[in-house]
Design an enzyme around this catalytic site. Sequence first.
Site, PDB file in Angstrom:
ATOM      1  N   SER A   1      98.727 -91.942 -21.218  1.00 51.33           N
ATOM      2  CA  SER A   1      98.553 -93.387 -21.090  1.00 51.33           C
ATOM      3  C   SER A   1      97.076 -93.761 -21.281  1.00 51.33           C
ATOM      4  CB  SER A   1      99.118 -93.833 -19.739  1.00 51.33           C
ATOM      5  OG  SER A   1      99.265 -95.244 -19.686  1.00 51.33           O
TER       6      SER A   1
ATOM      7  N   ASP B   1     110.010 -96.287 -22.735  1.00 53.73           N
ATOM      8  CA  ASP B   1     108.790 -96.540 -21.954  1.00 53.73           C
ATOM      9  C   ASP B   1     108.605 -98.053 -21.822  1.00 53.73           C
ATOM     10  OD1 ASP B   1     106.041 -96.959 -21.275  1.00 53.73           O
ATOM     11  OD2 ASP B   1     105.535 -94.979 -22.076  1.00 53.73           O
TER      12      ASP B   1
ATOM     13  N   HIS C   1     107.836 -93.664 -19.004  1.00 49.64           N
ATOM     14  CA  HIS C   1     106.385 -93.458 -18.903  1.00 49.64           C
ATOM     15  C   HIS C   1     106.010 -92.474 -17.796  1.00 49.64           C
ATOM     16  CE1 HIS C   1     102.476 -94.834 -20.317  1.00 49.64           C
ATOM     17  NE2 HIS C   1     102.042 -95.039 -19.087  1.00 49.64           N
TER      18      HIS C   1
END
Lengths: 289, 289
Positions: free
Chosen positions: B154, B232, B265
């Site tokens: 991320s 995600d 995620h």
Amino acid sequence: MVTEPAFELLEDHAAFGGRQLRIAHSSATLACRMTCSVFLPPGADAGAPVPVLYWLSGLTCTDENFTHKAGAQRLAAELGLALVAPDTSPRGLDTPGADERWDLGTGASFYVTATAAPWAPHWNMHDYVIRELPALLEPAFGLDATRRAVSGHSMGGHGALVLSLRNPGHFASTSAFAPIASPMHCPWGERAFSAYLGSDRTTWRAWDACALMEDGADFGPHPVRVDQGEADGFLVEQLQPERLEAAATARGLALDLHRQAGYDHSYYFVASFIEPHLRQHAEALATAG
Amino acid sequence: MVTEPAFELLEDHAAFGGRQLRIAHSSATLACRMTCSVFLPPGADAGAPVPVLYWLSGLTCTDENFTHKAGAQRLAAELGLALVAPDTSPRGLDTPGADERWDLGTGASFYVTATAAPWAPHWNMHDYVIRELPALLEPAFGLDATRRAVSGHSMGGHGALVLSLRNPGHFASTSAFAPIASPMHCPWGERAFSAYLGSDRTTWRAWDACALMEDGADFGPHPVRVDQGEADGFLVEQLQPERLEAAATARGLALDLHRQAGYDHSYYFVASFIEPHLRQHAEALATAG
């Protein structure tokens, strides 16, 4: 008429081609809301019942420690094994002392059926793990009630041994990591059993793995693997694996104790040796049912 | 005269035949105390320098998320790879807003060198990861400064790309999980860059992976693997991997984007795909140095 779902799906993550779930439900056995983590291997919804490992965690843990830290999902996906990790105790009740006593209140249970106030009737993790949880989860996720294994860590390692010894045929395969060998003979266990079961030590024998073996119980046909780190800070005073070895040997039960030099009591130890446990369970479950 | 040790050893666990460490030290770059997790594979103290993967975590994380949840140690042990997981930001400073703003205060950094008050001079995770941490850890643990890889998740996935693009030759191999592709073009990034770098967007290009590629930077000889879950929740608004693909394609850079159906995620996604990343890094590092 719409049937209320028996549990709420808190989390649902793709993981290793399968699904890592977390559910919450209202437990009739414990009279409180409980969470539970469930890993389903790839293809679990294809119809064929899936063998399942129940994992019992140790003091102060929840359903998430094993799920986050043991790295078991990769191999469980490969072996086609579901993983069910219950919480370690009732939660959110007003039981006096539950929040102050980490060693026997919230986050503790020793997986017994408590008989003494204030822990009875809520502290009944034995019935929750043996009856309520399988009845809730196994039909819902296509898990195979004839192919269950059990393992756990520390207090939960002892829980795995005791639940297997007390319920012949319920689990086809049993193992443990750094289990408390005999709660009757260590400070953690003596404090907890005094509280849960009262002061009459003869009643404790039905909840102590070594006493159960001494009194004739066994694990069924498959050998029991136990791993123990030799740098575990609880080894001498609380865990005492030599008691397990002695009780099993006296009965001729196949309990294989693997002492691992340098390993401590953490989930790094569990993660390091989860693979041979899962492989041994999968092998035993392949011939069960 | 006794030399003060440069760091304090907070934890030291046997894991997969190696050691999982956690250290704390006083950072000169950030002017605060920092923690860092370090995995050393078996034989790391035998003399031969050990190749090392630096892992950069995402918003709200610490040095422990990857260490606890990615399950990377098993394969790192097999591949003879050390893992260094720094924290994600300075901590414990009185920077105004640091504790209120999860997206740019404590637990955030975008691995830039902040130039605007109140984030400058403390929010300088670029120099911390590129200079201070290697100088501290590599000699102490026998890590090979000529065989470094970098990856992250991320905000940290973008950090891995940017640190690699800005520092040719520092990392021999680069990859990312669900990276923010272009902070200049997403809400998280625009808020953070406005705060750290000020309102002149031309200065932002030096800290944006896509802009750096557009402006001529590259990753060196080895292909860059990027995995992105298609379920995600941040995919469309924040992550935008199509921007990375376009920028790499325009320059003829080998960036392999793997879109993974159903994955979100979480660290379950990272754990599910860490193996091909580690294998690719190990292969690249074998020919580096």
